[in-house]
Design a protein around this motif. Structure first.
Motif, PDB file in Angstrom:
ATOM      1  N   MET A 130      -0.200   5.635  17.620  1.00  0.00           N
ATOM      2  CA  MET A 130      -0.486   4.552  16.764  1.00  0.00           C
ATOM      3  C   MET A 130       0.798   3.688  16.508  1.00  0.00           C
ATOM      4  SD  MET A 130      -3.202   4.155  13.912  1.00  0.00           S
ATOM      5  CE  MET A 130      -2.807   2.698  12.601  1.00  0.00           C
ATOM      6  N   PRO A 131       0.808   2.513  16.825  1.00  0.00           N
ATOM      7  CA  PRO A 131       2.060   1.699  16.625  1.00  0.00           C
ATOM      8  C   PRO A 131       1.968   1.378  15.069  1.00  0.00           C
ATOM      9  CG  PRO A 131       0.479   0.308  17.603  1.00  0.00           C
ATOM     10  CD  PRO A 131      -0.131   1.755  17.553  1.00  0.00           C
ATOM     11  N   LEU A 132       3.213   1.162  14.601  1.00  0.00           N
ATOM     12  CA  LEU A 132       3.436   0.729  13.113  1.00  0.00           C
ATOM     13  C   LEU A 132       3.043  -0.675  12.947  1.00  0.00           C
ATOM     14  CD1 LEU A 132       7.075   2.285  12.519  1.00  0.00           C
ATOM     15  CD2 LEU A 132       4.855   3.450  12.301  1.00  0.00           C
ATOM     16  N   THR A 133       2.248  -0.794  12.121  1.00  0.00           N
ATOM     17  CA  THR A 133       1.817  -2.279  11.773  1.00  0.00           C
ATOM     18  C   THR A 133       2.397  -2.640  10.282  1.00  0.00           C
ATOM     19  OG1 THR A 133      -0.266  -1.276  10.996  1.00  0.00           O
ATOM     20  CG2 THR A 133      -0.266  -2.066  13.089  1.00  0.00           C
ATOM     21  N   PRO A 134       2.552  -3.922  10.016  1.00  0.00           N
ATOM     22  CA  PRO A 134       3.027  -4.537   8.723  1.00  0.00           C
ATOM     23  C   PRO A 134       1.749  -4.267   7.866  1.00  0.00           C
ATOM     24  CG  PRO A 134       3.269  -6.174  10.357  1.00  0.00           C
ATOM     25  CD  PRO A 134       2.480  -5.004  10.948  1.00  0.00           C
ATOM     26  N   TRP A 135       2.107  -3.673   6.654  1.00  0.00           N
ATOM     27  CA  TRP A 135       1.037  -3.634   5.172  1.00  0.00           C
ATOM     28  C   TRP A 135       1.574  -4.444   4.113  1.00  0.00           C
ATOM     29  CZ3 TRP A 135      -3.811  -0.972   5.887  1.00  0.00           C
ATOM     30  CH2 TRP A 135      -3.972  -0.265   6.840  1.00  0.00           C
ATOM     31  N   SER A 136       0.998  -4.787   3.463  1.00  0.00           N
ATOM     32  CA  SER A 136       1.175  -5.724   2.338  1.00  0.00           C
ATOM     33  C   SER A 136       0.726  -5.323   1.100  1.00  0.00           C
ATOM     34  CB  SER A 136       0.983  -7.074   2.385  1.00  0.00           C
ATOM     35  OG  SER A 136       1.211  -8.157   1.280  1.00  0.00           O
ATOM     36  N   CYS A 137       1.497  -4.891  -0.034  1.00  0.00           N
ATOM     37  CA  CYS A 137       1.001  -4.625  -1.168  1.00  0.00           C
ATOM     38  C   CYS A 137       0.277  -5.846  -2.130  1.00  0.00           C
ATOM     39  CB  CYS A 137       2.053  -4.101  -2.081  1.00  0.00           C
ATOM     40  SG  CYS A 137       1.790  -3.952  -3.910  1.00  0.00           S
ATOM     41  N   ALA A 138      -1.043  -5.525  -2.324  1.00  0.00           N
ATOM     42  CA  ALA A 138      -1.827  -6.639  -2.757  1.00  0.00           C
ATOM     43  C   ALA A 138      -1.288  -6.868  -4.169  1.00  0.00           C
ATOM     44  CB  ALA A 138      -3.163  -6.298  -2.624  1.00  0.00           C
ATOM     45  N   ASN A 139      -0.462  -5.999  -4.670  1.00  0.00           N
ATOM     46  CA  ASN A 139      -0.142  -6.465  -6.117  1.00  0.00           C
ATOM     47  C   ASN A 139       1.128  -7.371  -6.202  1.00  0.00           C
ATOM     48  OD1 ASN A 139      -0.305  -6.061  -9.050  1.00  0.00           O
ATOM     49  ND2 ASN A 139       1.722  -4.704  -8.884  1.00  0.00           N
ATOM     50  N   CYS A 140       2.086  -7.049  -5.274  1.00  0.00           N
ATOM     51  CA  CYS A 140       3.475  -7.915  -5.404  1.00  0.00           C
ATOM     52  C   CYS A 140       3.599  -8.713  -4.177  1.00  0.00           C
ATOM     53  CB  CYS A 140       4.484  -6.859  -5.769  1.00  0.00           C
ATOM     54  SG  CYS A 140       5.360  -5.872  -4.281  1.00  0.00           S
ATOM     55  N   GLY A 141       2.883  -8.391  -2.915  1.00  0.00           N
ATOM     56  CA  GLY A 141       2.969  -8.914  -1.518  1.00  0.00           C
ATOM     57  C   GLY A 141       4.167  -8.493  -0.637  1.00  0.00           C
ATOM     58  N   HIS A 142       4.989  -7.114  -1.399  1.00  0.00           N
ATOM     59  CA  HIS A 142       5.856  -6.739  -0.525  1.00  0.00           C
ATOM     60  C   HIS A 142       5.300  -5.897   0.971  1.00  0.00           C
ATOM     61  CE1 HIS A 142       9.456  -4.361   0.406  1.00  0.00           C
ATOM     62  NE2 HIS A 142       9.155  -3.475   0.396  1.00  0.00           N
ATOM     63  N   TRP A 143       6.015  -6.156   1.863  1.00  0.00           N
ATOM     64  CA  TRP A 143       5.549  -5.618   3.337  1.00  0.00           C
ATOM     65  C   TRP A 143       6.457  -4.596   3.718  1.00  0.00           C
ATOM     66  CZ3 TRP A 143       1.659  -7.789   5.995  1.00  0.00           C
ATOM     67  CH2 TRP A 143       0.984  -9.032   5.724  1.00  0.00           C
ATOM     68  N   GLN A 144       5.660  -3.457   4.276  1.00  0.00           N
ATOM     69  CA  GLN A 144       6.382  -2.424   4.885  1.00  0.00           C
ATOM     70  C   GLN A 144       5.462  -2.016   6.287  1.00  0.00           C
ATOM     71  OE1 GLN A 144       6.496   0.848   2.120  1.00  0.00           O
ATOM     72  NE2 GLN A 144       5.050  -0.044   0.910  1.00  0.00           N
ATOM     73  N   ARG A 145       6.322  -1.915   7.274  1.00  0.00           N
ATOM     74  CA  ARG A 145       5.560  -1.309   8.517  1.00  0.00           C
ATOM     75  C   ARG A 145       5.669   0.138   8.192  1.00  0.00           C
ATOM     76  NH1 ARG A 145       6.041  -5.425  12.935  1.00  0.00           N
ATOM     77  NH2 ARG A 145       7.846  -6.568  12.341  1.00  0.00           N
ATOM     78  N   TYR A 146       3.932   0.760   8.743  1.00  0.00           N
ATOM     79  CA  TYR A 146       3.806   1.850   8.404  1.00  0.00           C
ATOM     80  C   TYR A 146       2.529   2.332   9.335  1.00  0.00           C
ATOM     81  CZ  TYR A 146       5.085   5.073   4.591  1.00  0.00           C
ATOM     82  OH  TYR A 146       5.791   5.938   3.743  1.00  0.00           O
ATOM     83  N   PHE A 147       2.449   3.530   9.583  1.00  0.00           N
ATOM     84  CA  PHE A 147       1.471   4.148  10.428  1.00  0.00           C
ATOM     85  C   PHE A 147      -0.108   3.976  10.109  1.00  0.00           C
ATOM     86  CE2 PHE A 147       3.743   7.589   8.638  1.00  0.00           C
ATOM     87  CZ  PHE A 147       2.873   8.139   7.703  1.00  0.00           C
ATOM     88  N   ALA A 148       0.144   3.952   8.643  1.00  0.00           N
ATOM     89  CA  ALA A 148      -1.418   3.830   7.826  1.00  0.00           C
ATOM     90  C   ALA A 148      -0.965   3.139   6.810  1.00  0.00           C
ATOM     91  CB  ALA A 148      -1.973   5.230   7.633  1.00  0.00           C
TER      92      ALA A 148
END
Ligand SMILES: [Zn+2]
Ligand SMILES: [Zn+2]
Length: 282
Positions: free
Chosen positions: A1-19
């Protein structure tokens, strides 16, 4: 599964992660507050669904400010500095709608991309994916926070992007915090080295400096002296934080804020502009 961007709903910080990531490095850090009710991470379509409108505002000195409504996360502003030999984007909005991206494209895209520190990253990853800038520059101490995009030019003390446009490492608030000095525009993009309290009309009322804004943790004297040593050598009549455009916050005003810190015990003081103007002219 490719890494996709996820954003923390609290602060908005983005990380690419597998889940959905296990946590958010910005919120777990002492400078920010944890979400009271646990982690929630959103993918781009979910963030987009919460945005009513992508906005841009043309400022003087060939500059455009990108933001969204309603706000999201820390809700920073993306600054686009227009230049005939290639635009510079500094800091980023929390998310870019198709309309915002089309406007950047219309304005000539992005050649250089950078940010002061993690609170200004916003959706930098979207700008890199879409415009493939020649340079994405982040100070080396903050590389560990860049999981959502790829830094092409990590740097040490300073990096001149083009003559008159230079990133300077200042640390303090964040280990890798850097300011961008635009000599031609006479603007210091100061990250969170300064916080400007403004009224609803955008008039600057007071200026403070801090290690942690939410918790009101002050900087140490050595951190202040470092800010001072860098800023003293730069000429500017305006500062732009990731959140505020503040004409009239000049080098002398900024130095007056730092001198107040050096005189007194450590403490986050929101010093009124009127007081700063008096000390700046002394
Ligand atoms: Zn977070
Ligand atoms: Zn910050």
């Amino acid at each position: 599964m490719p890494l996709t961007p996820w954003s923390c709903a609290n602060c908005g910080h983005w990380q690419r992660y597998f889940a959905a990531p296990p946590d958010c490095p910005v919120c777990t850090d002492t400078r920010n507050d944890l979400p009271a009710d646990g982690w929630r991470f959103l993918q781009p379509a979910e963030v987009r669904a919460g945005i009513r409108e992508g906005r841009w505002r043309r400022l003087d000195r060939d500059m455009v400010a990108f933001s969204i409504a309603p706000g999201y996360g820390l809700n920073g502003t993306g600054w686009l500095l227009l230049h005939p030999e290639g635009n510079i984007a500094f800091e980023a909005a929390p998310f870019y709608t198709d309309e915002m991206l089309a406007e950047i494209e219309r304005l000539g895209g992005i050649r250089y991309l950078a940010a002061s520190h993690v609170h200004g990253y916003g959706a930098l990853w979207q700008l890199q994916d879409m415009f493939e800038p020649e340079v994405l520059a982040i100070q080396k101490e903050d590389l560990w926070l860049t999981k959502a995009f790829r830094v092409t030019w990590p740097y040490d003390e300073a990096l001149e992007l083009r003559p008159g446009l230079t990133l300077h490492h200042v640390g303090g608030h964040y280990e890798g915090q850097a300011v961008l000095h635009d000599e031609g525009r006479r603007i210091l993009f100061c990250g969170d080295a300064f916080k400007v309290d403004q009224d609803a009309a955008g008039n600057s009322l007071a200026v403070s400096t801090h290690k942690a804004f939410h918790k009101s943790i002050p900087l140490t004297p050595a951190e202040i002296r470092r800010y001072r040593a860098v800023i003293e050598a730069l000429d500017f009549d305006t500062v732009c934080t990731p959140f505020e455009h503040a004409p009239g916050v000049t080098r002398d005003i900024a130095l007056a804020v730092l001198d107040d810190q050096l005189r007194g015990p450590p403490g986050v003081r929101h010093i009124p502009m009127s007081e700063l103007r008096r000390s700046a002219t002394r």
